[in-house]
Design an enzyme around this catalytic site. Structure first.
Site, PDB file in Angstrom:
ATOM      1  N   GLY A  22      32.626  12.515 -27.549  1.00 33.65           N
ATOM      2  CA  GLY A  22      34.244  12.676 -27.319  1.00 33.65           C
ATOM      3  C   GLY A  22      34.596  13.781 -26.231  1.00 33.65           C
ATOM      4  O   GLY A  22      35.609  13.844 -26.230  1.00 33.65           O
TER       5      GLY A  22
ATOM      6  N   ASN B 143      30.604   6.123 -29.661  1.00 31.62           N
ATOM      7  CA  ASN B 143      30.822   5.688 -28.456  1.00 31.62           C
ATOM      8  C   ASN B 143      29.540   6.391 -27.306  1.00 31.62           C
ATOM      9  O   ASN B 143      29.325   5.832 -26.268  1.00 31.62           O
ATOM     10  CB  ASN B 143      32.031   6.402 -27.842  1.00 31.62           C
TER      11      ASN B 143
ATOM     12  N   TYR C 285      18.326  -0.100 -21.577  1.00 35.26           N
ATOM     13  CA  TYR C 285      19.812   0.231 -21.794  1.00 35.26           C
ATOM     14  C   TYR C 285      20.244  -1.255 -22.470  1.00 35.26           C
ATOM     15  O   TYR C 285      21.010  -1.386 -23.571  1.00 35.26           O
ATOM     16  CB  TYR C 285      20.337   0.289 -20.748  1.00 35.26           C
TER      17      TYR C 285
END
Length: 255
Positions: free
Chosen positions: A18, A94, A159
């Protein structure tokens, strides 16, 4: 640009990664909704700066420095968070990284480390925080995947695989947790022009080709373009939506 969701006021939102990029935008956006935000990020100094900035919004931002690839350290930190902060209402997994390799010219260590960051820490946070969400009677889990899952770029095989795993986790966990009124969804961003992307990967030629030839909408994608989707999925406005992956890429990926 963003609507105000009254039900997000005073909700506790935990965001991994974050302090920078999309995560920083998420922290500041939920602070503007008057949510209490908790950041998990190695970059503690940047997190504390964001927390200071958000004081002007009368929003509390808690900052915990943790290596998200270290499972034991992450678990200890989450246990500490459960003691020191309210129950997490919205979990946003995230943090992630998107290295490039020719074919599979990477070591087993590099492959495993990428999975630790891009997949395993998502699992750990869900495992540790779900029981309290269930006791609270519901919540929202949002995971960051990628439109690369559909595009399948040849230099991003590892990825791509991690982001495919995230979508699988979302679909299965949503089915398992739905009876507890816990929604589980994913956001799949396109090529977002964060500071790191601009420093490491973006060239003027690649950027212009993406915007003007590959995307349906010729729009430079910044973290702000994603925020409305995350807010919607966090709020009760999406209470009947779960098990979904929403692609936000200007119409680049073709599923």
């Amino acid at each position: 640009m963003f609507p105000v969701y009254p039900d997000l006021k005073n909700k506790h939102v935990l965001i991994t990664g974050g302090s920078n990029g999309i995560g920083e935008a998420l922290t500041r956006t939920f602070a503007q909704q008057a949510s209490e935000v908790t950041i998990l990020d190695l970059d503690k100094d940047k997190g504390l700066k964001i927390a200071k900035d958000c004081e002007n919004l009368n929003c509390k931002v808690n900052v915990y420095s943790v290596d998200l690839t270290n499972t034991s350290e992450l678990t200890k930190t989450l246990n500490l968070i459960k003691q020191e902060t309210p129950i997490v209402d919205v979990l946003i997994n995230n943090a992630g990284y998107d290295p490039r390799y020719p074919l599979l010219e990477m070591s087993e260590e590099e492959w495993n480390h990428l999975f630790q960051l891009n997949v395993v820490h998502y699992f750990i946070t869900c495992r540790e925080l779900l029981p309290d969400m269930i006791k609270a009677g519901g919540g929202s889990i949002i995971m960051t995947s990628s439109h690369v899952f559909w595009i399948a770029k040849p230099d991003m095989i590892a990825y791509n695989t991690t982001k495919a795993a995230v979508i699988g986790l979302v679909r299965s966990l949503a089915t398992a947790a739905g009876k507890h009124h816990i929604r589980v969804n994913a956001v799949a961003p396109g090529w977002i022009m964060t500071e790191r992307q601009l420093e490491q990967w973006v060239t003027p030629e690649a950027k212009q080709k993406t915007i003007n030839e590959l995307q349906s909408i010729p729009l430079e994608l910044t973290p702000d373009e994603l925020m409305g989707t995350y807010l919607f999925l966090a709020s009760e406005s999406s209470r009947a939506i779960t098990r979904q992956t929403i692609v936000v890429d200007g119409g680049y990926a073709q599923s």
